[in-house]
Design an enzyme around this catalytic site. Structure first.
Site, short mmCIF file in Angstrom:
data_model
loop_
_atom_site.label_atom_id
_atom_site.label_comp_id
_atom_site.label_asym_id
_atom_site.label_seq_id
_atom_site.Cartn_x
_atom_site.Cartn_y
_atom_site.Cartn_z
N GLY A 78 -12.64 5.72 -1.37
CA GLY A 78 -12.43 6.10 0.03
C GLY A 78 -10.99 6.19 0.45
O GLY A 78 -10.69 6.61 1.57
N LYS A 83 -0.96 0.79 -6.66
CA LYS A 83 -0.89 0.87 -5.20
C LYS A 83 0.37 1.58 -4.73
O LYS A 83 0.38 2.20 -3.68
CB LYS A 83 -0.92 -0.53 -4.60
CG LYS A 83 -2.14 -1.37 -4.98
CD LYS A 83 -3.41 -0.80 -4.42
CE LYS A 83 -4.60 -1.69 -4.73
NZ LYS A 83 -5.89 -1.08 -4.30
#
Length: 501
Positions: free
Chosen positions: A110, A389
């Site tokens: 997502g 990340k």
């Protein structure tokens, strides 16, 4: 007449006010459902019912306030070392095939690449991270190899958000001939809450664009998986175990030893969470604790301010949650249908671009662990946690520290230490486009321990970095590291002085 005590009177008034808010909210959600296109009404109604329950749990204080003194480290009965697992016989192809026939892999898909400076139209899973392969490419390649090697059909499920669904669908077209069946579904979208009125500020499903709605965290996985029909389909296919992980965790591959353990335990172990040892880079990572005799996920956002330093202490909280989860599918279905799947509410305060202050109610997927019998954690090697990340993480996985083969990223055997280097890149490297422009080729990092780079710094071809290297370009100055340079335990300053460190 006996006067009503002040505390009791205040409590009665408070309860009445809460009941009024809940009543107004119910009507508001009903209006939103009625204004939704007919073909979407049923699904939207289910999502808003879940939101209503989550809101009620928040306002009613059902999410018990954390009592810090009750927190205990996980006992040995709840935490098992990976090395203690019985190893699967790699030559037992038939036995491995039977295990894999029970498995489905689910990736949380997502997120966007905003942490690396990409816009709202680019799913993170479509970033190229290694040899032109994206996170999605690497995931499918790994499962393709399993299916081909053992003659099985392990499906891949992607939980998308509205932000990622369309672009992911386009990217999947090239895999039409693949031996991997890919199923997708959308996680829920809940209305944001106005901090002043404590009510949604949207009035219909399409109102206020994306600002009025938000995905309620990956803890929504269970209900949205069921509501989509995908959960029932997987059970009908004979699948028993679902392996869940973030798609940007390149270390989260299918592990046959863990799969064998949960399959052979039957109903005794319905939920297994992978944890690994904390380092200084993981001090804000969620951890698993023993709370009143049950396994519980403790997230950084839940920690009282006065105990934040305790939470960050590596000696006290030695492990953290990797978000790699192994769960029995039928046990998920049973709890969703019965409405007994409890997760702590995470209250997220945000300010929108137009200045409005809003509240988002979220949950974490790992927080469901407390609902499953026989749940425990496995302390896995650090290699099973390799998230990307930021561009500093990207530098690691693009370097010669790792190799990519059949969808599996592994650390080079030439690395002398099992730990990865600590890399800190400044703001000039945040955007992936800028990051790539600053490296003619990715440096040799095999013997690197620590790298800090700030300012306008550019690397030539075939640069080698060893030990501790710090490169600082002063404001308005530029540093070019020449091709074929070797920097070992050096500090490079704005005037390109090279000093021993």
């Amino acid at each position: 007449m006996t006067p009503v005590p002040a505390k009791e009177r205040d409590r009665t008034i408070s309860m009445a006010a809460e009941e009024e808010i809940m009543s107004i909210l119910k009507e508001r959600l009903k209006e939103i459902t009625n204004k939704t296109p007919l073909e979407k009404q049923e699904n939207v109604s289910r999502e808003l019912d879940n939101f209503y329950r989550l809101y009620g749990k928040w306002r009613g204080g059902i999410s018990d306030e954390l009592i810090w003194d009750k927190i205990r480290p996980l006992p040995e009965s709840m935490l098992q070392g990976y090395s203690s697992l019985k190893k699967v016989d790699e030559d037992d192809t038939e036995g491995i095939s039977k295990l894999l026939d029970k498995l489905v892999v689910l990736k949380l898909n997502g997120g966007l690449g905003t942490g690396m400076g990409l816009g709202s139209a680019c799913p993170k899973s479509l970033i190229r991270v290694r040899e032109e392969s994206t996170f999605l490419d690497i995931t499918i390649s790994q499962i393709e190899n399993l299916n081909e090697s053992y003659g099985v059909s392990v499906p891949l499920v992607l939980m998308n958000s509205l932000n990622t669904d369309s672009e992911t669908g386009h990217a999947l077209k090239k895999y039409k001939g693949s031996n991997v069946e890919v199923l997708t579904y959308l996680q829920s979208y809940y209305p944001r809450i106005d901090r002043e009125t404590l009510l949604p500020f949207v009035k219909d499903y399409n109102d206020d664009g994306n600002d009025g709605w938000y995905p309620p965290g990956h803890g929504d996985l269970y209900e949205s998986l069921y509501n989509s029909g995908v959960l029932d389909k997987l059970i009908e296919m004979g699948k028993e175990i679902i392996f869940i992980s973030n798609i940007d965790n390149l270390g989260a591959t299918v592990d046959l030893n863990i799969l064998s353990h949960i399959v052979k335990s039957g109903c005794q172990s319905q939920f297994i969470a992978e944890v690994t040892n904390k380092t200084r880079a993981d001090v804000k990572g969620g951890t698993l604790i023993d709370y009143n005799g049950c396994v519980k996920l403790l997230e950084y956002a839940q920690v009282p301010k006065e105990h934040v330093d305790d939470f960050k202490c590596v000696k006290k909280f030695k492990i953290f949650n990797t978000n790699n989860l192994w769960i029995n599918l039928k046990s998920i279905r049973e709890r969703v249908v019965q409405g007994t799947l409890e997760r702590d509410v995470i209250v997220n305060h945000k300010a929108l671009g137009d200045g409005r202050n809003v509240i988002q109610l979220e949950t974490a997927v790992g927080a469901a662990i407390k609902n499953f019998s026989g749940a425990f954690a496995i302390n896995v090697p650090r290699s099973r946690f390799l998230p990307v990340k930021h561009t500093s993480d990207l530098l690691l996985v693009m370097s010669n520290l790792y190799s990519l083969e059949e969808g599996v990223i592994a650390m080079s055997p030439d690395r002398m230490f099992p730990s990865t280097p600590l890399i800190k890149l400044g703001p000039d490297f945040k955007r992936i486009q800028d990051f790539l422009k600053r490296f003619q080729t990715i440096p040799d990092l095999l013997e690197l321990d620590h790298l800090t780079v700030t300012g306008d710094v550019h690397f030539g071809r075939d640069v080698s970095l060893r030990g501790t290297v710090i490169i600082i370009a002063n404001h308005g100055e530029r540093i070019d590291i020449p091709s074929n340079s070797l920097l070992e335990n050096k500090i490079v300053s704005g005037n390109l002085r090279i000093l021993d460190h």
